[in-house]
Design an enzyme around this catalytic site. Sequence first.
Site, mmCIF file in Angstrom:
data_model
loop_
_atom_site.group_PDB
_atom_site.id
_atom_site.type_symbol
_atom_site.label_atom_id
_atom_site.label_comp_id
_atom_site.label_asym_id
_atom_site.label_seq_id
_atom_site.Cartn_x
_atom_site.Cartn_y
_atom_site.Cartn_z
ATOM 1 N N ASP A 180 39.302 43.362 31.367
ATOM 2 C CA ASP A 180 39.521 42.383 32.430
ATOM 3 C C ASP A 180 38.207 41.691 32.781
ATOM 4 O O ASP A 180 37.401 41.404 31.885
ATOM 5 C CB ASP A 180 40.117 43.101 33.649
ATOM 6 C CG ASP A 180 41.160 42.262 34.358
ATOM 7 O OD1 ASP A 180 40.781 41.225 34.920
ATOM 8 O OD2 ASP A 180 42.335 42.638 34.328
ATOM 9 N N HIS A 189 39.328 40.040 39.441
ATOM 10 C CA HIS A 189 40.617 40.473 38.913
ATOM 11 C C HIS A 189 40.556 41.900 38.378
ATOM 12 O O HIS A 189 41.449 42.716 38.626
ATOM 13 C CB HIS A 189 41.045 39.486 37.825
ATOM 14 C CG HIS A 189 42.446 39.650 37.352
ATOM 15 N ND1 HIS A 189 42.769 40.346 36.211
ATOM 16 C CD2 HIS A 189 43.621 39.186 37.836
ATOM 17 C CE1 HIS A 189 44.090 40.299 36.013
ATOM 18 N NE2 HIS A 189 44.622 39.602 36.990
ATOM 19 N N SER A 229 50.055 40.982 35.962
ATOM 20 C CA SER A 229 48.731 41.624 35.925
ATOM 21 C C SER A 229 48.658 42.814 36.866
ATOM 22 O O SER A 229 47.947 43.789 36.601
ATOM 23 C CB SER A 229 47.646 40.625 36.340
ATOM 24 O OG SER A 229 47.370 39.701 35.333
#
Length: 856
Positions: A162, A224, A532
């Site tokens: 990520d 994220h 996600s």
Amino acid sequence: MTVLASACLTALAATHTGAVQWVEPLEPASVPAAEGPVDETPQRWFVELSQTPTSEGGSAARLQSEKKAFRDAARSAGLRYIEHYAFDGLFNGFSVTVGRADLSALMRLPGVRAVYPVETIQRPEPGQSGPEMATALAMTGADIAQSQLGLDGSGIRVAVMDTGIDIDHPDFGGSGTDDTTAFPSARIVAGYDFVGDAFNADSSSPLYNPIPSPDANPDDCGGHGTHVAGIIGANGTVKGVAPNVQLGAYRVFGCNGSTTADVMVAAMERALADGMHVLNMSIGSTYQWPEYPTAKAASRLVNRRMVVVASAGNSGQTGVYSTGAPSVGDKVISVASFDNTHVRQPLFTVSPDGTEVGFNAATGAPTPPTSGTQPLARTGTASSTADACAALPTGSLTGRVALIRRGGCTFNLKAVNAQNAGAVGVVIYNNAPGAVNATVVGDTPVTVPTVGISDTAGLMLDARIANGGASLTWTPKVGSFPNPAGGLLSSFTAYGMSPDLALKPDIGAPGGSIYSTYPLESGGYATLSGTSMAAPHVAGAAALLLQAAPNTPSQAVGRILQNSAEPKAWSLNPGTGLLDVVHRQGAGMMQIDRAIVSAVRVEPGKLSLGESETGPAARTLTVENTGDTPVTYTFSATGAVSTAGSTFTPSFFLPATGVAFEASSVTVAPGATATVNVTITPPAAPLGGQYGGYLVLKPNDGSATLRVPYAGYIGDYQARQVMTPTANGFPWLAKSTDGSYFNQPDGATYTLSGGDIPYFLVHLDHQSRMLRMDVVEAASGRVWRRASQVEYLGRNSSPTGFFAYSWDGQVKVGKRTETAPDGRYRMRLSVLKALGDPTNEAHWERWESPVITIAR
């Protein structure tokens, strides 16, 4: 076909047999048509070479020799390209950038087995509301696995591919102060930064910078990855699914923007070398095949004993067959997103009793105030279908906050019409279950605070206004509110099946507006939405399962989780009592506690039935009892809402599917297995639809019910049209000038110099197995030579999208390249349909271009 009105739904819910029954959602998913054609042609490509990668026993020396031969051949051919990565472990080949004019030359190089586009992957941005993490854990049974089964992921290493992880974050054992925690740490034990802070692969961004600057510290500035890692294993203010796992941080994003699929493959190879047990990839490339490099690499990781979990994708609004790679990999656990049961939101209160109403601030509008009281006024009624879509009387809303129902036009137009009528604020409520997350960005700026609320809250406000009036008071408070869409599929979650008709996604978990960890410099905690956020719930659950049963094979984890999952109601109209689309929710909501304690397993975990032109599908279920007592299971089946219609705007129906078991029940002795044969008779219509349902095994001992999802295609899959003309009449013979394409008439002349080469613009409505370009002599109509060939193509993302393929005047003859002499030719584009037989002419679509005149 006629779509029945929703008034018929009560009757339809009572039966799953008989003729095909069409059903209507409250608000069908659709994609607005783009204003014009959209060029989706990539310039960065994976090049696959012929030798087997080292993860499957390939010789490192032979791979290096093959790569040298490729480079030498490219140099001899004068091919101009940039080499980004060379892969050996999970994929044999390169990622390269070539100009569009050089693509056909790349495909012709000796040793090239296939080329695939290197997709650009976007990263979700923070939202403005979020549920309690505790309620998300409760939805999947992770809270029970922690509190009653004593599991926390200890001893399991979970890789997070990520934006990196904030190493200083106290929820991961960090110091709580920026840049003061050493890496690796006790919790974040491995990782690497493949790209650096400034990397951004989005060519449309003013911050575009495709040049990576790798380093050894995968600290997170994007956010994220820290958010995803928190869902998996935070242990502080946020408590993740497996709060004592060891984490690996594989950073493939910069501080802003996008990454590319080739960086993902490089990160996968590093995670394998670092000995990770589970890999979470909350990123992906939409519309791809299981043969796409990230999907193949991921499946090879599973063969090397790593559990791989990937988000299905957020492209549900672009229609069916939208699940992305790597999640379409045949051994990858593909995860769909469900909305949470509770939402954490800022709130306002409403007179006369101070009722609290949670809201989502609209993107593109001023920040809502935290104090002040204004009267509410409605612009329509609770049944309005185009509320505030027309100009409102001047001064009619002066000093008031407008209550407006969603639907009929853009949020921007509604808000602009309200502010032009004097409104000092706008509250938009949903016309379907759930809260509105609106954007009011548009040509006319919105200058008044605008927020979105749920349908139930909107109806309550509408009634109060109608029955004597009400006022709104802004507050600084944040509250937790029941989510009307809780437990239902998120509106963004992607549809399957995969192009080879494998049932995807595999399973679901909470992903809609999840509150989790975030980099300290950005506040420490934030809300994100997407598949996600669903994938790390499953990755964390895999860690709990491996802790409880360390010898579980990596390829069995997905099946075990599917056995105990719970399918949910149809999100577009839950009041019908129908189950949601199987090729969108997979086995349903994960229940990790049931998966861990269940002594019985069913194999396979899902049934991909393929196309139905050959008739009923016969399958065998194997039921294994690892417990101490016999268990008797009674068999039944439940149908689910299915899809048909166009790729981009599916319709919904109840299929007339027949399910017959060879026996009504089976008793499985301790330590034994039993088998049962089942025959599934697919519906006869609508042709081209995808159908599905669940085989149900109900035990006699009070333990959890087990289920096996099934899905298939109605009719002849190869009858599906791939090359569709769209409103622009594709395919085209075209010229490219200053980045624009121009349709060319018969006989168009090309000099093959200075970029003056023919292009062929094609819209692909569905994924295809192969696209060939053959040069045809104009005079004789004879196929002269092969120009190029591409395999395993994804579909376009929109009804107006297209891909552009070029011809540089070169052709391939065996291993040699020849130059076409000046003259008149046509180009024949041949598309082999998904799962098509190349020897069956009916499985091809063909198009011949207008005459191309080559005059150097």
